[in-house]
Design a protein around this motif. Structure first.
Motif, short mmCIF file in Angstrom:
data_model
loop_
_atom_site.label_atom_id
_atom_site.label_comp_id
_atom_site.label_asym_id
_atom_site.label_seq_id
_atom_site.Cartn_x
_atom_site.Cartn_y
_atom_site.Cartn_z
N ARG A 288 0.78 -1.15 -0.02
CA ARG A 288 0.17 0.16 -0.14
C ARG A 288 0.87 1.18 -0.26
O ARG A 288 0.35 2.32 -0.30
N TYR A 289 2.06 1.07 0.44
CA TYR A 289 3.16 2.16 0.31
C TYR A 289 3.90 2.18 -0.86
O TYR A 289 4.30 3.04 -1.74
N LEU A 290 4.33 0.67 -1.28
CA LEU A 290 5.27 0.61 -2.40
C LEU A 290 4.73 0.84 -3.68
O LEU A 290 5.27 1.62 -4.36
N ILE A 291 3.58 0.70 -3.91
CA ILE A 291 2.80 0.99 -5.27
C ILE A 291 2.61 2.33 -5.69
O ILE A 291 3.38 2.80 -6.79
N PRO A 292 2.14 3.05 -4.64
CA PRO A 292 1.90 4.74 -5.14
C PRO A 292 3.38 5.27 -4.91
O PRO A 292 3.71 6.14 -5.99
N CYS A 293 4.43 4.94 -4.27
CA CYS A 293 5.59 5.64 -4.04
C CYS A 293 6.49 5.04 -5.40
O CYS A 293 7.40 5.86 -5.85
N SER A 294 6.34 3.99 -5.75
CA SER A 294 7.38 3.35 -6.79
C SER A 294 6.85 3.88 -8.12
O SER A 294 7.63 4.43 -8.98
N ALA A 295 5.38 4.46 -8.15
CA ALA A 295 5.11 5.14 -9.29
C ALA A 295 5.68 6.60 -9.47
O ALA A 295 6.21 6.89 -10.44
N LEU A 296 5.87 7.29 -8.17
CA LEU A 296 6.71 8.68 -8.38
C LEU A 296 8.05 8.49 -8.55
O LEU A 296 8.84 8.98 -9.13
N LEU A 297 8.62 7.57 -7.60
CA LEU A 297 10.05 7.54 -7.90
C LEU A 297 10.45 6.77 -9.17
O LEU A 297 11.51 7.30 -9.68
N GLY A 298 9.95 5.90 -9.84
CA GLY A 298 10.20 5.54 -11.19
C GLY A 298 10.26 6.79 -11.93
O GLY A 298 10.86 6.83 -13.20
N GLY A 299 8.98 7.59 -11.95
CA GLY A 299 8.99 8.51 -12.76
C GLY A 299 9.87 9.70 -12.56
O GLY A 299 10.73 10.12 -13.72
N PHE A 300 10.28 9.86 -11.38
CA PHE A 300 11.56 10.88 -11.01
C PHE A 300 12.68 10.43 -11.72
O PHE A 300 13.38 11.07 -12.29
N LEU A 301 13.09 9.03 -11.35
CA LEU A 301 14.16 8.71 -11.97
C LEU A 301 14.40 8.63 -13.38
O LEU A 301 15.46 8.98 -13.92
N LEU A 302 13.43 8.12 -14.17
CA LEU A 302 13.58 8.14 -15.50
C LEU A 302 13.80 9.45 -16.15
O LEU A 302 14.62 9.70 -17.03
N ALA A 303 13.04 10.54 -15.51
CA ALA A 303 13.07 11.72 -15.97
C ALA A 303 14.57 12.40 -15.78
O ALA A 303 15.17 12.95 -16.50
#
Lengths: 343, 257
Positions: A288-303
């Motif tokens: 419940r923490y991993l899914i929303p946060c990985s969406a953001l961190l994934g987006g940030f890291l790739l950008a």
């Protein structure tokens, strides 16, 4: 536990700020540096429907769609990684491992080498469509082969093993096509296999953005279910989870998200693997923490990786896959070694 | 009351369970014994719904086990098995909270958290509620799992009948915790309307704690009854092919090799 939930919220908010920040920063910097006024006036002129200057057009038609596409693709890959690692109870899994990304790569390679003979032509959509279909087909094959014994403890492991085999097969297909290809075609295959965002446009942003956002929201509904898989499928069943149904949904969410994202930008490795790990080190494995946060961190890291790829050898560009690996691997190893972190 | 009627189960023409019928009463500890391969685990799995018997039926409170959804069933029965390994790090409290998963949709309610705290206290694990489950010792891990399983079947409706199945849960534990667990179990079923059915290997523990012993051999029900009725020199010899001395002292049975 309350402290932990608060920490989750703080991490989420920080990541949200970082992601919004990187969109602006990565839109500003590149071969040409844009100032903030250009950005504001471009947005203003878009809404007023006025003619934009060259710099404003660079921002609006090139930079902004590119950084947004990065964020959405990163989201899709990172959430895909979180979902599959949770489902397979295995921390070394990437979202493309069940055939999705190598199938897409094979589709793209076929298009580059034999595209002129295709009866099918959809203009600039041809490559994404062919790649997406390739990814879906390869994943379908994985399911068909492993699906015969769809119940029982070993079905998940079998799915994974068949996925690895089909991956190898697709990649040797890509290798063969590069071998028979003429030079420029072979270069296209290579570039695509390392990921490229230079083709970003608003159509890609909307397609990937809508599909990814919808799938991530859907995935959030399965966070609790995914948690219960941590003790194995048998225990998940005993805890009231309809194991086969949940498995199917999670796999479908992952496949749709990853094949659409891969179709537009090519194969980008490592984001899907590293993001869930980084977040687990920070605050545990609750999905419940991993899914929303990985969406953001994934987006940030790739950008961020894309920004580096554009600036490092400016005015030329590095393939983004190289950057994600060069930056990602050392950080990853450092964190693993430094923490008494047990995955 | 949980009823099993004429249960049979076979796989590849090999009969694992042959025509077994049982009555299991709430607030009683029913323990299944028998040699390896006797069908103990198979019987347990049929009673919990993990396996579907080929013939016969299982009734929970007069309702067929097949009439419940996966989630409804999870509110009525839980299984504690011997050692559960986690693939990722979760805290102790998160694990115990998983026991409440069948009871809430997306977010746990206040009642869920109260039950989690209550169960952690029961097994003396509230001291390491925030610790990583993977860093615990074998005995501590099993206490956490025990708390999770109890949290799963605790109900606000004290009348509703629930089943707790035990699949050799004491194997990794030292003698202190083995006794401690069984004592705790006894006090739980005094308060809750729970049927306990389980497989234990240690016959002395079985003799001490069972209200009813179910003896299986080669898939067949050999004997059923109280410890003093069932645990005889002849039966142990017949089932295990081992000679044991049975001492009865103050109505307590002691088995000696």
């Amino acid at each position: 536990m309350k402290a932990k939930r608060n920490k989750s919220r703080i991490i989420f908010l920080c990541l949200l700020v970082l992601t919004l920040l990187i969109i602006v920063v990565s839109a500003r910097y590149g071969a040409l540096k844009l100032d903030l006024n250009t950005i504001f006036s471009a947005i203003e002129k878009y809404f007023l429907n006025e003619k934009m200057s060259l710099n404003e057009r660079i921002f609006f038609n090139l930079r902004l769609p590119r950084s947004l596409l990065c964020v959405f693709v990163g989201m899709a890959l990172a959430v895909g990684g979180t979902l599959l690692q949770g489902l397979f109870r295995n921390p070394i899994i990437e979202p493309g491992l069940i055939g999705t990304s190598s199938g897409a790569a094979l589709g793209a390679a076929l298009y580059f080498v034999l595209g002129v003979y295709f009866k099918f032509n959809a203009g600039e959509w041809t490559l994404p469509i062919v790649a997406c279909v390739g990814g879906l087909l390869a994943t379908g094959v994985v399911f068909l082969i492993s699906g015969t014994k769809s119940t029982g403890k070993n079905s998940t492991i079998e799915l994974l093993l068949v996925g690895i085999a089909v991956n190898a097969l697709c990649l040797s297909g890509v290798g063969f096509l590069s071998y028979i290809a003429r030079d420029p075609q072979a270069r296209s295959i290579t570039f695509w296999s390392m990921g490229s965002l230079s083709g970003a446009n608003w159509i890609a942003v909307f397609t990937v953005g809508i599909v990814t956002s919808f799938m991530v929201l859907l995935a959030l509904r399965y966070a609790k279910h995914l948690n219960s898989f941590v003790m194995g499928e048998e225990e998940a069943y005993l805890m009231g989870i309809n194991v086969q149904k949940v498995k199917l949904f999670i796999l479908l969410i992952n496949i749709i998200m990853v094949s659409v994202a891969t179709a537009f930008v090519g194969v980008i490795s490592f984001v899907g693997l590293i993001v869930p790990h980084l977040l687990r080190i920070l605050n545990g494995s609750d999905n419940r923490y991993l899914i929303p946060c990985s969406a953001l961190l994934g987006g940030f890291l790739l950008a961020a990786a894309d920004l580096v790829a554009r600036l490092a050898v400016s005015p030329a560009e590095l393939p983004i896959g190289i950057v994600t690996s060069i930056i990602g691997v050392p950080i990853f190893i450092l964190l693993l070694k430094r923490n008494s972190y047990k995955y | 009351m949980i009823l099993a009627e004429n249960l049979s189960y076979s796989i590849n023409d090999k009969s694992l369970i042959k025509d077994i019928s049982l009555v299991l009463h709430p607030k009683k500890i029913n323990l299944i014994i028998g040699p390896n391969g006797a069908g103990k685990s198979t019987l347990l799995k049929i009673l919990t719904g993990q396996l579907q018997s080929n013939t016969g039926k299982v009734l929970y409170d007069d309702k067929s086990i097949n009439s419940f959804s996966t989630n409804e069933l999870a509110q009525k029965r839980a299984l504690l098995s011997q050692s559960i390994e986690l693939s990722f790090a979760f805290t102790v409290k998160e694990i115990v909270l998983m026991g409440r998963y069948p009871h809430f949709k997306h977010s746990p309610t206040k009642v869920d958290f109260e039950i989690v705290d209550y169960c952690m206290e029961m097994f003396g694990i509230q001291g390491f509620a925030e610790r990583n489950f993977l860093s615990l010792s074998g005995g501590e891990k099993q206490r956490v799992q025990f708390a999770r399983v109890i949290a799963q079947i605790i109900s606000e409706d004290k009348e509703s009948e629930r089943l707790l199945a035990l699949d050799e849960p004491l194997n990794a534990l030292d003698i202190f915790y083995q006794l401690d667990f069984m004592d705790e179990l006894r006090s739980i079923i005094k308060r809750e309307n729970i049927v306990v059915v389980g497989v234990l290997h240690d016959l002395n523990l079985v003799a001490k704690y069972a209200d009813q012993i179910i003896v299986l051999n080669q898939g067949e029900l050999i004997s059923i009854g109280s410890p003093s009725e069932v645990l005889t020199v002849d039966l142990i010899k017949k089932v295990y092919a081992v000679k044991m001395n049975v001492h009865v002292e103050n109505e307590r049975i002691h088995l000696l090799i």
